[in-house]
Design an enzyme around this catalytic site. Structure first.
Site, PDB file in Angstrom:
ATOM      1  N   GLY A   1      24.559 -27.744  33.491  1.00  0.00           N
ATOM      2  CA  GLY A   1      25.745 -27.542  34.330  1.00  0.00           C
ATOM      3  C   GLY A   1      25.745 -28.374  35.605  1.00  0.00           C
ATOM      4  O   GLY A   1      24.699 -28.667  36.160  1.00  0.00           O
TER       5      GLY A   1
ATOM      6  N   ARG B   1      24.170 -30.577  27.319  1.00  0.00           N
ATOM      7  CA  ARG B   1      23.186 -29.503  27.164  1.00  0.00           C
ATOM      8  C   ARG B   1      22.248 -29.700  25.965  1.00  0.00           C
ATOM      9  O   ARG B   1      21.464 -28.808  25.641  1.00  0.00           O
ATOM     10  CB  ARG B   1      23.888 -28.151  27.048  1.00  0.00           C
ATOM     11  CG  ARG B   1      24.566 -27.726  28.345  1.00  0.00           C
ATOM     12  CD  ARG B   1      25.092 -26.305  28.298  1.00  0.00           C
ATOM     13  NE  ARG B   1      25.828 -26.012  29.520  1.00  0.00           N
ATOM     14  CZ  ARG B   1      25.282 -25.513  30.637  1.00  0.00           C
ATOM     15  NH1 ARG B   1      24.001 -25.233  30.666  1.00  0.00           N
ATOM     16  NH2 ARG B   1      26.019 -25.293  31.711  1.00  0.00           N
TER      17      ARG B   1
ATOM     18  N   ASP C   1      15.142 -25.019  32.274  1.00  0.00           N
ATOM     19  CA  ASP C   1      14.949 -25.480  30.896  1.00  0.00           C
ATOM     20  C   ASP C   1      14.753 -26.988  30.818  1.00  0.00           C
ATOM     21  O   ASP C   1      13.887 -27.477  30.098  1.00  0.00           O
ATOM     22  CB  ASP C   1      16.167 -25.107  30.035  1.00  0.00           C
ATOM     23  CG  ASP C   1      16.080 -23.669  29.549  1.00  0.00           C
ATOM     24  OD1 ASP C   1      14.946 -23.159  29.407  1.00  0.00           O
ATOM     25  OD2 ASP C   1      17.136 -23.062  29.315  1.00  0.00           O
TER      26      ASP C   1
ATOM     27  N   LYS D   1      17.708 -28.934  40.047  1.00  0.00           N
ATOM     28  CA  LYS D   1      19.166 -28.808  40.096  1.00  0.00           C
ATOM     29  C   LYS D   1      19.613 -27.479  39.514  1.00  0.00           C
ATOM     30  O   LYS D   1      19.201 -27.132  38.410  1.00  0.00           O
ATOM     31  CB  LYS D   1      19.805 -29.919  39.268  1.00  0.00           C
ATOM     32  CG  LYS D   1      21.305 -29.798  39.086  1.00  0.00           C
ATOM     33  CD  LYS D   1      21.751 -29.905  37.632  1.00  0.00           C
ATOM     34  CE  LYS D   1      21.370 -28.684  36.842  1.00  0.00           C
ATOM     35  NZ  LYS D   1      21.948 -28.631  35.487  1.00  0.00           N
ATOM     36  N   THR D   2      20.400 -26.740  40.191  1.00  0.00           N
ATOM     37  CA  THR D   2      21.177 -25.625  39.644  1.00  0.00           C
ATOM     38  C   THR D   2      21.850 -24.878  40.771  1.00  0.00           C
ATOM     39  O   THR D   2      21.224 -24.548  41.780  1.00  0.00           O
ATOM     40  CB  THR D   2      20.360 -24.621  38.795  1.00  0.00           C
ATOM     41  OG1 THR D   2      21.150 -23.449  38.591  1.00  0.00           O
ATOM     42  CG2 THR D   2      19.076 -24.177  39.477  1.00  0.00           C
TER      43      THR D   2
ATOM     44  N   ASP E   1      22.713 -21.959  40.545  1.00  0.00           N
ATOM     45  CA  ASP E   1      22.252 -20.567  40.449  1.00  0.00           C
ATOM     46  C   ASP E   1      21.142 -20.217  41.433  1.00  0.00           C
ATOM     47  O   ASP E   1      20.907 -19.045  41.716  1.00  0.00           O
ATOM     48  CB  ASP E   1      21.746 -20.274  39.029  1.00  0.00           C
ATOM     49  CG  ASP E   1      22.804 -20.510  37.971  1.00  0.00           C
ATOM     50  OD1 ASP E   1      23.979 -20.670  38.347  1.00  0.00           O
ATOM     51  OD2 ASP E   1      22.454 -20.533  36.786  1.00  0.00           O
TER      52      ASP E   1
END
Lengths: 564, 564
Positions: free
Chosen positions: B80, B144, B175, B201-202, B204
């Site tokens: 993402g 992905r 992941d 990176k994220t 979240d």
């Protein structure tokens, strides 16, 4: 008690620029434009507004300097929030204090109900300093109660007389300003001195006419929605796997959607007014989306963004007919609503009503998903109409397009993958920190309202014109509320109301849009305007809406500017 | 081809500040911290990573000036979007060119699939100048696909060797960085010179540990969501008629929700990790919301805002059990999924599966609305799990709270009106214009990655530390990817993966939140941070996330800063 963020604190200190002419505030006097609009107005308007029918369009010009008496002015927010409301109040406050420091401002609490129930507070400099240039209507709250019955009119009269108000500002949309016109007429008839002044408020942008270039809040809302759409477009182009179906607030008219499309260039945009003009069916719309998806799939593009105006569904002629039939069937005077409510199962509710519809409406109703069918049967708005905002058009279209694509896949005319996300933006754009444009526009509108009350003028709407020029060159004036009136059906009765302005399909903004949009279908000419900026270069911070720029930048429509 | 907005054009010209130490870029050499982490790691990790197991934590210090050879480095975006990705590339590019102007950067297209399929493009200064400081991953796209099978590993080897890559940057979450560790090990085993470097990176915020203070994109996403929540809070307080149930993206962990709650002060906020720790049931949660609504109704407040983390539903122990049972039942090896798909009617699908569940899970499943039941039976994610993001928790809670309030109304313990709006924000925060913090953090991360490749270090994650200090004082270093590994079940098998970081209920940010939140229930201490600002005072434009400030401002956890 709100907690101010660091940015809010900085915005509290912002000084909106003012039109040059307002620097001579204490010397300004109205100059009336001689014209007779009585003949152009519907007869019921002429009859109902015998006291205010002769009011003339006016602008303010410099006169002699003189002293002014102190004034008491009440304000009320009516209906949905729009960014800039607090600046109408601060503009009013600052102008009144300049005219006479003994002047006072009172706020009626939580909308027109505050007038009826006589709930108000004095707005002092101390209170106001915590709301200048901030979004929302939370200083005094807003509400949707209407002043309609004789009792309510009487209560309003009592409230404004109790506070010895010289003026009452009604900050609202088309309905609220219709109310303002009736109040002005009523107060005059009762010999009450309170002048009623309307302020054009609505993010929807549908309160707009030859005197009103734009309603306040439209700019901030469109910029905020465009920020989000721009970001979604970038996301879409990065992941290349979703179709975003974005519904935008704006009730009937598609002004917001048009402005956002011009700012961001999504692949497909529907304008409700065009759908109506071209007599498109729901099937046509689904086909148009499906065609685009298939075309893009051929280019290996299985992603995209589609903008849908909130009012789309009721612009589709067959749906419009269906909704009219439902509105009639579900009127409180008939037993059908109770019959539906008595049935616990969704399928039974639907079965009951479907038999009562005309054959074309039965077909149209059957096309809809069960969710949407139920939404159509649910509660009415205060006018007794289907609540369009509750219809999840974005989800309906996804469901119908999915079916259509599955069909085409079977026949081999579509080879892509379809993964869709429904989005709806509305509440997010109503109470944001106002853009510099809305901050300044509202601050000026508040000043003009003070001038109107000071000149004992009632039944007017405060006007600031030439908005595509630099702030200093903006013109100021006022237009009689009744001049905007037309007859419309409300709860089954023809009533005089201020006309909603729809997107003009012959106008320049729509022409530019329709010239550009074909390219947007296949090429990804996405534009991301980013968040509203408050500091730095003025050509960044003080941008005006594109539709306003396209419509007015060349020739000024009706200009009160002292430079023109 | 994108069209740049005026703000984007201005951002293209922005020069991110750099940590002071990076000014000596050409002289920097790694300094290893002597430590042995082999004993702390699970045995399978030690066995699987025999080539990279001895890597040590390192920081960069000034050494002798020397000349550097030209390097070829590939980059890929995985998963993402998160704001700042383009700046990782520009940081890498600028650092490589400084080390040797003959160096080259290649971008693999549309995620790891671009590596497997050997699709890449050279990223030149000319191309990059149109993406500096802009959001999204659209320069090269993302995807992905995972590099997992032996064939895929071989294809990756061929791709990096074909381009003679000295380094490969994997910009991804937990992941993708697990994948990076396996690739590093594999390349070493095959005698391939390509160093693999991970970038955290994220949005979240769940890629976080003693070496990684925060993942990039978290700041911009939280600021963007907080802007919207702040605006909704103001709207809520102005109209005083809605309860907004706002779900926020962030998969399992509630970092985003915690940060947004600290920034905006909604009336009620759920933190998934706390729900799990307190073993709360769905009924408990509904009761907690209902209690608050009743309490506020007594104060005549029939409005409010509730924040719900996306992962909430799977943190509720009974729901977790239900989801595990469903995950097992619906595994592709069993006939149940097909049986469900074969049944056209929703009620038949549900009836089929419900009989297969345990008694407690049957009860829990029956509590859910039919929509949610169907969502749970729908498609899996790439790990074979229920797609939590597709569960519309915000709508489920509204339905359950409505029922509970109707019950209380009957017993006379509730007298208010309940009108609710479900909202979900996620996609809106992934590809925005990066905040100054993310722009600068990413630009530094890219520089550090260049240094790692230059020093021929593989299997590392680029680290920038001391982020609560001024940019100039930030520290730079790297941490071995395998140091972050633990064992987790994936598709029914125990596998070594980089551990997701959950909200630490003993940490300072949560402590501050739980100290403050009781006041937020009844008082409306709403805070509206407004849109991200890029120009003006640095204490406005360069704010860091509050959770980061609270966690690190006093003592620095693990510091590579040259000033500490």
């Amino acid at each position: 008690m709100r907690i101010h963020s660091s940015l809010q604190k900085r915005r509290l200190a912002y000084l909106p620029r003012l039109p040059e002419i307002l620097r001579s505030l204490t010397r300004l006097v109205p100059l009336f434009e001689a014209e007779n609009h009585e003949n152009e107005l519907p007869l019921p308007v002429v009859q109902l507004f015998s006291k205010t029918i002769d009011q003339q369009l006016l602008r303010f010009v410099e006169g002699e300097n003189k002293t002014h008496r102190p004034l008491n002015v009440g304000v009320v927010f009516s209906g949905g929030q729009a960014s800039g409301g607090h600046n109408v109040i601060s503009g009013l406050f600052d102008a009144l204090k300049l005219l006479n420091p003994e002047s006072k401002v009172f706020g009626f609490l939580n909308g027109p109900a505050g007038i009826i129930n006589n709930q108000s507070m004095e707005i002092t400099a101390e209170i106001l300093k915590n709301f200048r240039n901030l979004g929302g209507f939370d200083l005094i709250g807003s509400g949707r109660t209407k002043i309609e019955s004789p009792d309510q009119f009487q209560a309003a009269l009592k409230a404004v007389q109790g506070l010895h108000l010289d003026g009452l500002l009604i900050i609202g949309g088309d309905d609220s300003n219709t109310n303002a016109a009736f109040l002005a007429e009523y107060f005059l008839a009762k010999g009450c001195k309170t002048c009623v002044v309307g302020i054009p408020k609505t993010i929807d942008g549908d309160l707009k006419n030859e005197s009103i270039e734009v309603s306040f809040g439209f700019d901030t809302a469109c910029k905020t929605f465009s920020q989000t759409i721009g970001s979604i477009l970038t996301d879409c182009l990065s992941a290349k796997k979703y179709y975003f179906f974005i519904k935008l607030m704006g009730r009937s008219a598609s002004h917001i959607t048009l402005e956002c499309a011009l700012q961001t260039h999504p692949n497909l945009t529907f304008i409700g007014e065009e759908i109506a003009a071209q007599q498109k069916t729901l099937k046509d719309i689904v086909r148009q989306i499906t065609d685009m998806i298939c075309l893009r799939a051929e280019k290996k593009k299985n992603y995209g963004v589609i903008l849908i105006p909130e009012g789309l569904i009721e612009f589709i002629p067959e749906v419009k007919t269906l909704i009219q039939e439902l509105n009639t069937l579900l009127a409180s005077s008939l037993p059908h609503l109770k019959e539906i409510e008595a049935r616990p199962k969704a399928s039974d509710k639907i079965e009951y009503i479907i038999k009562k519809l005309s054959i074309p409406s039965q077909e149209c109703f059957s096309l809809l998903t069960q969710d949407i069918q139920l939404q159509l049967l649910m509660g009415r708005d205060p006018h007794g109409n289907v609540q369009v905002a509750k219809i999840e058009t974005e989800r309906l279209l996804i469901a119908l397009v999915s079916q259509a694509l599955a069909q085409r896949k079977k026949t081999g005319t579509y080879v892509g993958n379809f993964s869709a996300q429904p989005l709806f933006y509305g509440y997010e754009g109503r109470s944001c920190l106002p853009s510099n444009f809305d901050s300044q526009y509202c601050y000026a509108l508040g000043h003009v309202a003070a001038l109107l009350v000071n000149a004992k003028l009632t039944g007017y709407m405060s006007c600031v014109t030439d908005l595509s020029l630099p702030v200093e060159q903006w013109g100021i004036g006022a237009t009689p509320l009744i001049k905007m009136m037309g007859m419309e059906e409300r709860n089954g009765e023809l009533k005089p109301v201020i006309q909603k302005s729809l997107v003009n399909l012959q106008g320049k903004p729509f022409a530019i849009f329709s010239q550009e949009r074909d390219k947007w279908i296949l090429e990804d000419l996405y534009c991301d305007p980013g968040p509203i900026q408050f500091f730095g270069a003025r050509d960044e911070t003080d941008q005006i809406p594109l539709t306003l720029e396209y419509e007015y930048s060349r020739h000024t429509h009706l200009s009160f500017s002292h430079t023109s």
